[in-house]
Design a protein around this motif. Structure first.
Motif, PDB file in Angstrom:
ATOM      1  N   LEU A 182       0.827  -1.208   0.000  1.00 30.23           N
ATOM      2  CA  LEU A 182       0.000   0.000   0.000  1.00 30.23           C
ATOM      3  C   LEU A 182       0.859   1.255   0.000  1.00 30.23           C
ATOM      4  N   LYS A 183       1.931   1.225   0.783  1.00 32.07           N
ATOM      5  CA  LYS A 183       2.834   2.372   0.827  1.00 32.07           C
ATOM      6  C   LYS A 183       3.442   2.643  -0.553  1.00 32.07           C
ATOM      7  N   ASP A 184       3.930   1.608  -1.210  1.00 33.74           N
ATOM      8  CA  ASP A 184       4.532   1.768  -2.538  1.00 33.74           C
ATOM      9  C   ASP A 184       3.490   2.189  -3.573  1.00 33.74           C
ATOM     10  N   ALA A 185       2.274   1.665  -3.459  1.00 37.81           N
ATOM     11  CA  ALA A 185       1.215   2.045  -4.394  1.00 37.81           C
ATOM     12  C   ALA A 185       0.905   3.530  -4.295  1.00 37.81           C
ATOM     13  N   CYS A 186       0.870   4.035  -3.066  1.00 42.38           N
ATOM     14  CA  CYS A 186       0.622   5.468  -2.859  1.00 42.38           C
ATOM     15  C   CYS A 186       1.737   6.306  -3.488  1.00 42.38           C
ATOM     16  N   GLU A 187       2.970   5.854  -3.312  1.00 45.09           N
ATOM     17  CA  GLU A 187       4.099   6.584  -3.899  1.00 45.09           C
ATOM     18  C   GLU A 187       4.054   6.524  -5.418  1.00 45.09           C
ATOM     19  N   MET A 188       3.652   5.400  -5.975  1.00 44.74           N
ATOM     20  CA  MET A 188       3.550   5.288  -7.428  1.00 44.74           C
ATOM     21  C   MET A 188       2.524   6.267  -7.989  1.00 44.74           C
ATOM     22  N   ILE A 189       1.369   6.322  -7.348  1.00 45.09           N
ATOM     23  CA  ILE A 189       0.331   7.255  -7.802  1.00 45.09           C
ATOM     24  C   ILE A 189       0.823   8.687  -7.680  1.00 45.09           C
ATOM     25  N   ASN A 190       1.438   8.992  -6.550  1.00 43.65           N
ATOM     26  CA  ASN A 190       1.936  10.345  -6.314  1.00 43.65           C
ATOM     27  C   ASN A 190       3.020  10.721  -7.321  1.00 43.65           C
ATOM     28  N   ARG A 191       3.948   9.798  -7.575  1.00 44.54           N
ATOM     29  CA  ARG A 191       5.058  10.097  -8.475  1.00 44.54           C
ATOM     30  C   ARG A 191       4.583  10.250  -9.917  1.00 44.54           C
ATOM     31  N   SER A 192       3.580   9.478 -10.305  1.00 49.90           N
ATOM     32  CA  SER A 192       3.069   9.566 -11.676  1.00 49.90           C
ATOM     33  C   SER A 192       2.380  10.894 -11.934  1.00 49.90           C
ATOM     34  N   ARG A 193       2.007  11.597 -10.860  1.00 46.21           N
ATOM     35  CA  ARG A 193       1.389  12.914 -11.011  1.00 46.21           C
ATOM     36  C   ARG A 193       2.427  14.025 -11.102  1.00 46.21           C
ATOM     37  N   ILE A 194       3.664  13.679 -10.779  1.00 44.24           N
ATOM     38  CA  ILE A 194       4.729  14.684 -10.785  1.00 44.24           C
ATOM     39  C   ILE A 194       5.577  14.578 -12.043  1.00 44.24           C
ATOM     40  N   ILE A 195       5.926  13.336 -12.407  1.00 47.02           N
ATOM     41  CA  ILE A 195       6.733  13.136 -13.605  1.00 47.02           C
ATOM     42  C   ILE A 195       5.985  12.215 -14.564  1.00 47.02           C
ATOM     43  N   SER A 196       6.367  12.239 -15.818  1.00 47.70           N
ATOM     44  CA  SER A 196       5.670  11.453 -16.840  1.00 47.70           C
ATOM     45  C   SER A 196       6.145  10.000 -16.793  1.00 47.70           C
ATOM     46  N   VAL A 197       5.442   9.173 -15.998  1.00 46.14           N
ATOM     47  CA  VAL A 197       5.804   7.764 -15.865  1.00 46.14           C
ATOM     48  C   VAL A 197       4.539   6.975 -15.519  1.00 46.14           C
ATOM     49  N   ASP A 198       4.431   5.765 -16.044  1.00 43.24           N
ATOM     50  CA  ASP A 198       3.274   4.905 -15.778  1.00 43.24           C
ATOM     51  C   ASP A 198       3.705   3.714 -14.940  1.00 43.24           C
ATOM     52  N   TYR A 199       2.890   3.395 -13.916  1.00 42.39           N
ATOM     53  CA  TYR A 199       3.146   2.234 -13.071  1.00 42.39           C
ATOM     54  C   TYR A 199       1.964   1.267 -13.167  1.00 42.39           C
ATOM     55  N   SER A 200       2.244  -0.013 -12.958  1.00 41.83           N
ATOM     56  CA  SER A 200       1.199  -1.024 -12.965  1.00 41.83           C
ATOM     57  C   SER A 200       0.684  -1.249 -11.543  1.00 41.83           C
ATOM     58  N   LEU A 201      -0.632  -1.112 -11.363  1.00 45.49           N
ATOM     59  CA  LEU A 201      -1.232  -1.257 -10.040  1.00 45.49           C
ATOM     60  C   LEU A 201      -2.409  -2.242 -10.057  1.00 45.49           C
ATOM     61  N   GLU A 202      -2.408  -3.173 -11.020  1.00 50.99           N
ATOM     62  CA  GLU A 202      -3.548  -4.064 -11.186  1.00 50.99           C
ATOM     63  C   GLU A 202      -3.880  -4.856  -9.917  1.00 50.99           C
ATOM     64  N   MET A 203      -2.865  -5.272  -9.189  1.00 47.38           N
ATOM     65  CA  MET A 203      -3.096  -6.110  -8.020  1.00 47.38           C
ATOM     66  C   MET A 203      -3.931  -5.393  -6.963  1.00 47.38           C
ATOM     67  N   LEU A 204      -3.811  -4.052  -6.918  1.00 41.58           N
ATOM     68  CA  LEU A 204      -4.564  -3.285  -5.932  1.00 41.58           C
ATOM     69  C   LEU A 204      -6.054  -3.345  -6.198  1.00 41.58           C
ATOM     70  N   ASP A 205      -6.456  -3.595  -7.438  1.00 47.43           N
ATOM     71  CA  ASP A 205      -7.877  -3.696  -7.767  1.00 47.43           C
ATOM     72  C   ASP A 205      -8.538  -4.864  -7.053  1.00 47.43           C
ATOM     73  N   VAL A 206      -7.758  -5.873  -6.726  1.00 42.49           N
ATOM     74  CA  VAL A 206      -8.259  -7.023  -5.982  1.00 42.49           C
ATOM     75  C   VAL A 206      -8.022  -6.852  -4.492  1.00 42.49           C
ATOM     76  N   LEU A 207      -6.837  -6.352  -4.146  1.00 46.32           N
ATOM     77  CA  LEU A 207      -6.418  -6.271  -2.747  1.00 46.32           C
ATOM     78  C   LEU A 207      -7.245  -5.273  -1.937  1.00 46.32           C
ATOM     79  N   VAL A 208      -7.463  -4.085  -2.478  1.00 49.41           N
ATOM     80  CA  VAL A 208      -8.156  -3.040  -1.722  1.00 49.41           C
ATOM     81  C   VAL A 208      -9.602  -3.416  -1.404  1.00 49.41           C
ATOM     82  N   PRO A 209     -10.396  -3.883  -2.374  1.00 42.51           N
ATOM     83  CA  PRO A 209     -11.752  -4.323  -2.015  1.00 42.51           C
ATOM     84  C   PRO A 209     -11.765  -5.426  -0.952  1.00 42.51           C
ATOM     85  N   TYR A 210     -10.802  -6.331  -1.031  1.00 47.91           N
ATOM     86  CA  TYR A 210     -10.719  -7.400  -0.031  1.00 47.91           C
ATOM     87  C   TYR A 210     -10.464  -6.826   1.363  1.00 47.91           C
TER      88      TYR A 210
END
Length: 485
Positions: A182-210
């Protein structure tokens, strides 16, 4: 030699570290090559760390007086001494990590079946693990490693039944994974808003609802609760409850995190406030100011902070926006001497210019901004925005249009600026230019056509979400409406 990896690294060591390294090199346990001892002493006694260039032949002659060797001998000695330096740094890091020392000892105790040491080592390791109040993701990792070793020891010398370490190991691995993921996912989202870079977060789509369906998995674990809340806040901007829950959780669990991570957590709350402000929600101005005051009063901003120059900029900006001018000026003077020397002058100059701008001393602000070459992207962007607003306010046509052109070119050429940020500044430039045209026409053109153009501009701005300095722009449009009446 002065450009070598060896000397570059030695220059970064403190006096105490240099002394320890000399002791390390002299120790026959780590080094049996006396020529390396001599080389280090020559470097130290001859002050070679402060010299440039260095006469390599002279250095070689001091190591081997009265003998003749080719420079390859010096190259080889430097290579071996560099290896010793790397080993020293590794050993020093290990010596300072008591947990890792005891963990390694526990492994050896189990492997070698040193029964006399087992209870004492296990007790010491548990004490090191629990003596701190910090309960971040690393706490779960340490607990996982302790019970991994205990389960390993049990499998080596125990029976299959009756040991609980396997279950605890599994539970702590889950907690560690959740907290860090979760910590790394938050940083990925935050960093993608600052610099032009895409991260894969597919696993969170399952993990967060659970996790949302099974809150008992993380209840009482702030390292998971906080980052889950941050993740939800980042992915659902419109739901304000996550922001207020984050503030509450952070305030209640400050002792759970080291200063660096706690600053990062509050940073997410700050960024959320800024995004809401950029969307035109002025209520978040005071929320943001309260967070900054709390950080300053708690001393977090000065605790081993590598981002101090950006904290400085944010503190001053928010103080000025809430019109706490004396507070902001005090912050400028508090920070000045605490900033890293390589960024001090630029950072101080920009923030002082911002103070003069907000207190309407445009002459001093312009002079300061034009006196500094801002190499950082965001200082550069913000200094241009400030000049844009000054030239707009003073109706300096030539300077205004020249800046608009230069600003637009800079945005198009700089590939490090994310699409979201670029859109925000492009919108600001576009609408400010339209407002400037209306502003300069105002003394000469008060008619229905002017009113329609002004109303159309206001309507378009209201429909556009991503505009930098939106509240300033709306204030200027409102002033045009007032003057036109």
């Amino acid at each position: 030699m002065h450009k070598s990896k060896l000397l570059k690294t030695l220059k970064k060591l403190s006096e105490d570290e240099l002394h320890s390294f000399r002791v390390f090199v002299r120790s026959p346990y780590f080094n049996t090559n006396n020529d390396l001892v001599t080389l280090l002493e020559v470097i130290y006694s001859e002050g070679l760390l402060d010299k440039s260039p260095i006469d390599n032949s002279n250095v070689l002659a001091k190591i081997y007086p009265g003998k003749s060797y080719g420079l390859r001998r010096l190259t080889d000695l430097m290579y071996f001494l560099t290896n010793l330096l790397e080993e020293y740094l590794s050993v020093e890091g290990y010596r300072q990590n008591k947990f890792q020392q005891k963990l390694m000892l526990m492994d050896l105790v189990y492997v070698k079946n040193l029964d006399a040491l087992v209870n004492g080592v296990e007790k010491d390791l548990e004490q090191i693990h629990t003596q701190s109040s910090v309960r971040d993701s690393n706490y779960f990792y340490e607990s996982f490693m302790i019970h991994s070793e205990r389960d390993y020891g049990f499998r080596l010398h125990g029976s299959i039944a009756g040991n609980e370490s396997l279950q605890i190991k599994s539970d702590q691995l889950d907690l560690f994974y959740l907290a860090l993921k979760l910590k790394d996912a938050c940083e990925m989202i935050n960093r993608s808003r600052i610099i032009s870079v895409d991260y894969s977060l597919e696993m969170l789509d399952v993990l967060v609802p659970y996790l949302l369906q099974n809150p008992e998995l993380y209840t009482g674990h702030a390292a998971i609760q906080i980052y889950l809340n941050i993740y939800l806040m980042l992915t659902d901007d419109e739901n304000e409850k996550y922001f207020f829950q984050l503030k509450k959780l952070a305030d209640e669990n400050e002792s759970t995190f080291i200063a660096e991570e706690l600053r990062s957590i509050y940073g997410y709350a700050q960024n959320y406030c800024i995004r809401r402000l950029n969307q035109g929600n002025i209520d978040y101005l005071n929320h943001l100011f309260e967070i900054y005051k709390h950080i300053l009063n708690s001393g977090l901003v000065f605790a081993d902070n590598n981002n101090m120059q950006w904290e400085f900029k944010n503190f001053v900006s928010i103080g000025l926006r809430v019109k706490e001018y004396a507070w902001a000026y005090d912050v400028i003077n508090i920070f000045k001497d605490k900033l890293p020397s390589d960024v001090r002058q630029n950072s101080y100059t920009y923030n002082l210019a911002n103070y003069y701008y907000e207190t309407s001393d445009y002459k001093k602000a312009t002079k300061l901004l034009n006196s500094v070459d801002f190499t950082d992207i965001y200082y550069n962007l913000d200094s241009k925005v400030m000049l844009l607003k000054i030239y707009y306010k003073l109706e300096e046509d030539e300077s205004f249009y020249a800046l608009v052109s230069a600003f637009d070119i800079y945005m198009r050429r700089n590939k490090l600026i994310s699409k979201d940020i670029a859109e925000m500044y492009h919108n600001l430039i576009h609408f400010t230019k339209k407002a400037f045209i209306l502003k300069t026409k105002l003394p000469y053109e008060r008619n229905k056509n002017y009113e329609r153009n002004l109303a159309r501009l206001k309507q378009t701005i209201d429909k556009t979400k991503n505009i930098g300095n939106i509240n300033w722009l709306k204030d200027e449009i409102a002033e045009l409406e007032t003057q036109n009446n």
